[in-house]
Design a protein around this motif. Structure first.
Motif, short mmCIF file in Angstrom:
data_model
loop_
_atom_site.label_atom_id
_atom_site.label_comp_id
_atom_site.label_asym_id
_atom_site.label_seq_id
_atom_site.Cartn_x
_atom_site.Cartn_y
_atom_site.Cartn_z
N THR A 187 0.83 -1.09 -0.12
CA THR A 187 0.06 -0.21 0.10
C THR A 187 0.72 1.27 0.15
O THR A 187 2.10 1.30 0.31
N THR A 188 0.25 2.35 -0.25
CA THR A 188 1.23 3.58 -0.17
C THR A 188 1.50 4.02 1.23
O THR A 188 2.81 4.26 1.21
N ALA A 189 0.86 3.56 2.37
CA ALA A 189 1.47 3.80 3.48
C ALA A 189 2.55 2.79 4.02
O ALA A 189 3.58 3.28 4.49
N GLU A 190 2.59 1.49 3.37
CA GLU A 190 3.44 0.51 3.50
C GLU A 190 4.91 1.05 2.58
O GLU A 190 5.86 1.01 3.15
N LEU A 191 4.75 1.67 1.47
CA LEU A 191 5.75 2.25 0.95
C LEU A 191 6.31 3.41 1.66
O LEU A 191 7.82 3.46 1.72
N ALA A 192 5.56 4.21 2.46
CA ALA A 192 6.24 5.41 3.16
C ALA A 192 7.07 4.77 4.06
O ALA A 192 8.13 5.34 4.31
N GLY A 193 6.75 3.80 4.76
CA GLY A 193 7.63 3.15 5.73
C GLY A 193 8.92 2.77 5.40
O GLY A 193 10.05 2.51 6.08
N HIS A 200 7.00 12.66 7.91
CA HIS A 200 5.83 13.70 7.93
C HIS A 200 4.44 12.90 7.30
O HIS A 200 4.85 11.96 6.48
N PRO A 201 3.38 13.24 7.58
CA PRO A 201 1.89 12.35 7.15
C PRO A 201 1.97 12.63 5.78
O PRO A 201 2.32 13.85 5.09
N LEU A 202 1.32 11.55 5.23
CA LEU A 202 0.97 11.89 3.53
C LEU A 202 0.08 13.18 3.49
O LEU A 202 -0.93 13.30 4.25
N ARG A 203 0.23 13.72 2.60
CA ARG A 203 -0.36 15.01 2.36
C ARG A 203 -1.68 14.96 1.40
O ARG A 203 -1.84 15.07 0.17
N ARG A 204 -2.71 14.42 2.26
CA ARG A 204 -3.91 14.20 1.32
C ARG A 204 -4.36 15.28 0.58
O ARG A 204 -4.58 16.59 0.91
N GLY A 205 -4.79 15.06 -0.85
CA GLY A 205 -5.38 15.86 -1.81
C GLY A 205 -4.08 16.92 -2.11
O GLY A 205 -4.70 17.88 -2.70
#
Length: 217
Positions: A187-193, A200-205
């Motif tokens: 997932t996108t979140a797993e890639l971030a890790g 920093h948190p993903l910038r939604r939108g």
């Protein structure tokens, strides 16, 4: 099956593939298109913030589709319907996936972005050994890229929530069984890790800067 391990952004590239108006609206439902395109700005922001190379892949033809062989059943249908002509509204990259200035746009005339393009030259010139893949459709460009890049010995990561297919069952089967044999499917979140310094948190939108035409590259 490959597992996700830490990614060095200096030797990785994000391939953002076929997020064009026609591929998103002519073959999938509005709900499918809306769901997949929602994650793309976050994915792009993550890659850019990490310093990863971002390459945009589009399919586009000259007027009259001279690149399309009558033996090519899939693209012959595009030709018959006058679709994906460079510079037309249907071939334009969706605003959520628009390239920033300086980000290469690879124009292809086949499903695989490696066929008849300079993609491999771009990758080798920049020392890329890891590809992060996202695109539509899963049974089209995503599968073809995994197969081709796997044969070229690239390390592969496929971002599940940024891929979609008109057939939800085929989409799931490919990601869970076929593609998972050659790529880490995350997932996108797993890639971030897996990226260094991602605090920093993903910038939604968040909206990328504009560079809107297939014909500009």
């Amino acid at each position: 099956m490959p597992e996700l391990s830490p990614i060095d952004p200096r030797s990785a590239a994000l391939l953002v593939m076929d997020y064009q108006v026609d591929t998103l609206t002519k073959f999938m439902t509005a709900a499918q298109s809306a769901e997949v395109i929602t994650c793309v700005p976050d994915l792009l922001a993550m890659a850019r913030d990490a310093g990863m190379m971002v390459i945009h892949v589009v399919v586009a033809f000259r007027p009259g589709h001279p690149e399309v062989s009558p033996r090519n059943a899939l693209f012959s249908r595009l030709k018959a319907n006058g679709m994906m002509v460079a510079g037309t509204e249907g071939a334009v990259i969706h605003p959520a996936a628009t390239a920033r200035e300086g980000e290469p746009i690879v124009v292809k005339h086949r499903i695989s972005p490696f066929v008849g393009t300079d993609l491999e030259t771009l990758l080798r010139a920049n020392g890329i050994d890891t590809l992060v893949l996202a695109g539509v459709h899963t049974s089209g460009v995503v599968l073809s890229t995994v197969r081709h890049a796997g044969d070229l010995d690239y390390r592969l990561v496929v971002v599940r929530d940024c891929c979609a297919d008109p057939d939800a069952e085929v989409h799931a089967m490919l990601l869970d069984i076929v593609i998972a044999r050659q790529a880490a499917v995350v997932t996108t979140a797993e890639l971030a890790g897996a990226l260094p310094g991602r605090q920093h948190p993903l910038r939604r939108g968040s909206a990328p800067a504009t560079d809107d035409g297939v014909a500009h590259r």
